[in-house]
Scaffold this motif. Structure first.
Motif, PDB file in Angstrom:
ATOM      1  N   ALA A   1       1.599   6.853  -6.614  1.00  0.00           N
ATOM      2  CA  ALA A   1       0.498   7.739  -7.008  1.00  0.00           C
ATOM      3  C   ALA A   1       0.852   9.202  -6.728  1.00  0.00           C
ATOM      4  N   PHE A   2       1.475   9.460  -5.572  1.00  0.00           N
ATOM      5  CA  PHE A   2       1.884  10.829  -5.236  1.00  0.00           C
ATOM      6  C   PHE A   2       2.846  11.372  -6.301  1.00  0.00           C
TER       7      PHE A   2
ATOM      8  N   LEU B   1       0.994   4.114  -2.824  1.00  0.00           N
ATOM      9  CA  LEU B   1       0.666   5.506  -2.500  1.00  0.00           C
ATOM     10  C   LEU B   1       1.775   6.449  -2.970  1.00  0.00           C
ATOM     11  N   VAL B   2       3.035   6.062  -2.683  1.00  0.00           N
ATOM     12  CA  VAL B   2       4.164   6.899  -3.085  1.00  0.00           C
ATOM     13  C   VAL B   2       4.186   7.039  -4.612  1.00  0.00           C
TER      14      VAL B   2
ATOM     15  N   ILE C   1       0.833  -1.201   0.000  1.00  0.00           N
ATOM     16  CA  ILE C   1       0.000   0.000   0.000  1.00  0.00           C
ATOM     17  C   ILE C   1       0.871   1.257   0.000  1.00  0.00           C
ATOM     18  N   VAL C   2       1.898   1.238   0.873  1.00  0.00           N
ATOM     19  CA  VAL C   2       2.798   2.393   0.962  1.00  0.00           C
ATOM     20  C   VAL C   2       3.483   2.644  -0.384  1.00  0.00           C
TER      21      VAL C   2
END
Lengths: 321, 253
Positions: B245-246, B242-243, B238-239
């Motif tokens: 996507a950021f 997310l990174v 997940i992390v």
């Protein structure tokens, strides 16, 4: 007229949600062949009348009275009640502002006419209109109907209708009068003030990391602060976090706090109660992490993670550093 | 000083919300109920006023089926002196005008100096009942109270306005005030309070008929029109996502 819009004064300007109710009224007028008028009152009635007359509505009713120069719930409720009785509209439209919540229930009691509040949508149903409101903290919707021939009092949620869609035109202005005396006003108001100044201006932040009740306890707040630092954003919160005293009210986003539209809004353990959502739904990208898959925040999120904020956030900060 | 506190029993924030078969309301089986959040603050404000003035009476009032006696007992355990239960078979009435009429009829003869209620309920969120009751009973009214100060027949209320503003408003008693959450720290009931609550009086009122002016035609789960990208996997996955996507999609890092 069939629809009377009550315009709220925002320091000499039409309250944003007043423009939104013009769009709502125009939508209904088109559907049902109705005529529209808008009521302006208070010490800025002239300026408001000029602004509102530039929209496609039948006429503007202008009400000036010494006792309406500043807001009181008794004065405003009595004034609108008398105008409604004289003009007999089918519907009276309001934006669901804090002021409307304060005085319109009194009109409902005076006239014994229902007040259908905080609607996000309306739909024609034959000769009738169904109004949709959120319930149970926005987890469910309810289609509401009035069981009364009116006048019906109706308020719309912020951004339910867009002010950009309000059609322009040229409306005439008519003066209206009411009977009001000072014995009817039971409250005395002092000037509005701001409690804390010099706080964080969240409105200009590009990235906002916002924490809600799901962060669990005060000791976990620094975790979110670290993430905000790692990603170069500002820390914000929903109301329950401020109520609990974990962060000061300058951090609060929502109807009673600041309204923001950053490039990214990272919502940590925020359920998405409407009072919060109205302050951040304009964000370009909403990323939500919440352990409850049913949390309403996921309705408006661009990216969603169903998971434990306390597990994910520290690792995310680490990865970003 | 006689203070009424209106408390509502509502589904808890973690409770399931099953919709009944004809979609007219919820199926009450399986719902876990709690005291409405801002009503709890309203109760605390009333108890503090009573304690500071060392005089008076706090009466909790709730409308609904028998199960609402749980929140009534909770109020009594925290220190309210007695209670009124306005008995109704269901709490599916989504009409503030008719609910307020029932409350006003039930308490008119009590001649309360103050009525405190929560700003709005976490179930319907109509936010009108306290103000309408005040109007019906000829009382002063104010909403969104963030602080109260009482002196010699006058109550001064710090009202919350929009965008971080506040305003002090004064009015003579009797007054009906709706209370915003966060203005005090609600207490927990003591063991002694819980034991004592069992002996306190609950006056049960059975109201007659009432006109319904608005009602829920259909209750449903909203359909989102937004495409939400759900990110799944282990915490590490997940992390990473997310990174990613950021960096590549939202472009904030």
């Amino acid at each position: 007229m069939d629809i009377l819009i009550v315009i709220e004064d925002n320091n000499g300007k039409v309250h944003r949600m007043g423009l939104e109710s013009i769009t709502a009224a125009q939508t209904m007028a088109k559907d049902r062949g109705f005529s529209i008028a808008a009521l302006v009152m208070g010490s800025n009635a002239d300026e408001l009348a000029t602004q509102v007359s530039n929209y496609d509505i039948g006429e503007v009713l202008k009400l000036e009275h010494d006792l309406l120069s500043s807001y009181s719930s008794d004065g405003y409720a009595e004034a609108v009640k008398q105008v409604v009785e004289k003009e007999s509209p089918k519907y009276v439209f309001f934006g669901h502002t804090y002021q409307v919540r304060d005085y319109v229930p009194k009109i409902s009691a005076k006239l014994m006419k229902p007040f259908l509040v905080d609607n996000v949508l309306m739909n024609s149903d034959g000769d009738d209109t169904v109004f949709t409101k959120q319930m149970f903290n926005a987890k469910l919707y309810s289609d509401m109907i009035a069981m009364d021939e009116g006048p019906l009092l109706i308020s719309f949620q912020s951004a339910a209708y867009s002010s950009d869609n309000a059609a322009s035109g040229s409306a005439s202005v008519r003066d209206v009068n009411i009977n009001l005396d000072s014995s009817m006003i039971k409250t005395q108001s002092e000037d509005p003030f701001q409690e804390e100044s010099g706080g964080v201006d969240l409105t200009s932040a590009e990235i906002i990391v916002s924490v809600g009740r799901g962060i669990g306890k005060e000791e976990n707040v620094p975790m979110a602060k670290d993430l905000a630092k790692a990603i170069g954003g500002e820390l914000a919160s929903s109301r329950p976090v401020v109520d609990a005293g974990w962060l000061s009210s300058t951090h609060q986003i929502g109807s009673s706090g600041q309204s923001v539209s950053p490039k990214m809004y990272l919502a940590l353990g925020i359920s998405g109660a409407i009072q919060h959502v109205v302050g951040m739904k304009g964000s370009k990208n909403i990323v939500a992490i919440n352990k409850d898959p049913e949390a309403p925040i996921f309705e408006i999120a661009d990216y969603g993670v169903v998971g434990d904020v306390l597990e994910i956030v520290p690792k995310l900060s680490e990865a970003l550093e | 000083m006689k203070i009424a506190v209106l408390v509502k029993q509502v589904p808890g924030s973690d409770s399931p919300l099953p919709i009944n078969s004809n979609q007219s309301w919820l199926d009450e089986n399986g719902i876990s109920y709690v005291m409405n959040e801002c009503d709890n603050y309203a109760l605390e404000e009333a108890l503090q006023i009573k304690e500071e003035n060392d005089d008076g009476e706090v009466v909790v009032i709730s409308l609904g089926p028998d199960r609402v006696q749980k929140v009534i007992r909770e109020g009594l355990a925290k220190g309210a002196d007695r209670a009124i239960h306005i008995q109704m078979n269901s709490d599916s009435i989504a009409d503030p005008l008719s609910l307020a009429t029932l409350f006003a009829d039930a308490i008119r003869d009590e001649k309360f100096d103050l009525i405190f209620s929560g700003l709005q309920s976490d179930d319907l969120g109509m936010g009108q009942t306290g103000i309408i009751i005040g109007e019906m009973l000829g009382m002063s009214t104010a909403s969104l109270a963030m602080a109260t100060e009482l002196s010699e027949g006058i109550i001064k209320v710090k009202r919350e306005l929009e965008a971080g503003f506040f305003q002090w408003v004064s009015m003579s008693l009797p007054a009906s005030i709706t209370i915003q959450s966060g203005l005090n720290i609600p207490r927990y009931p003591s063991l002694k309070g819980i034991m004592g609550a069992k002996k306190k009086e609950i006056n049960i009122v059975t109201p007659g008929g009432h006109d319904v002016k608005q009602s829920a035609k259909k209750v449903y789960v909203p359909q989102s029109d937004k495409q939400t990208v759900m990110i799944e996997g282990s915490v590490d996955q997940i992390v990473d996502k997310l990174v990613e996507a950021f960096r590549n999609e939202i472009k904030v890092i």
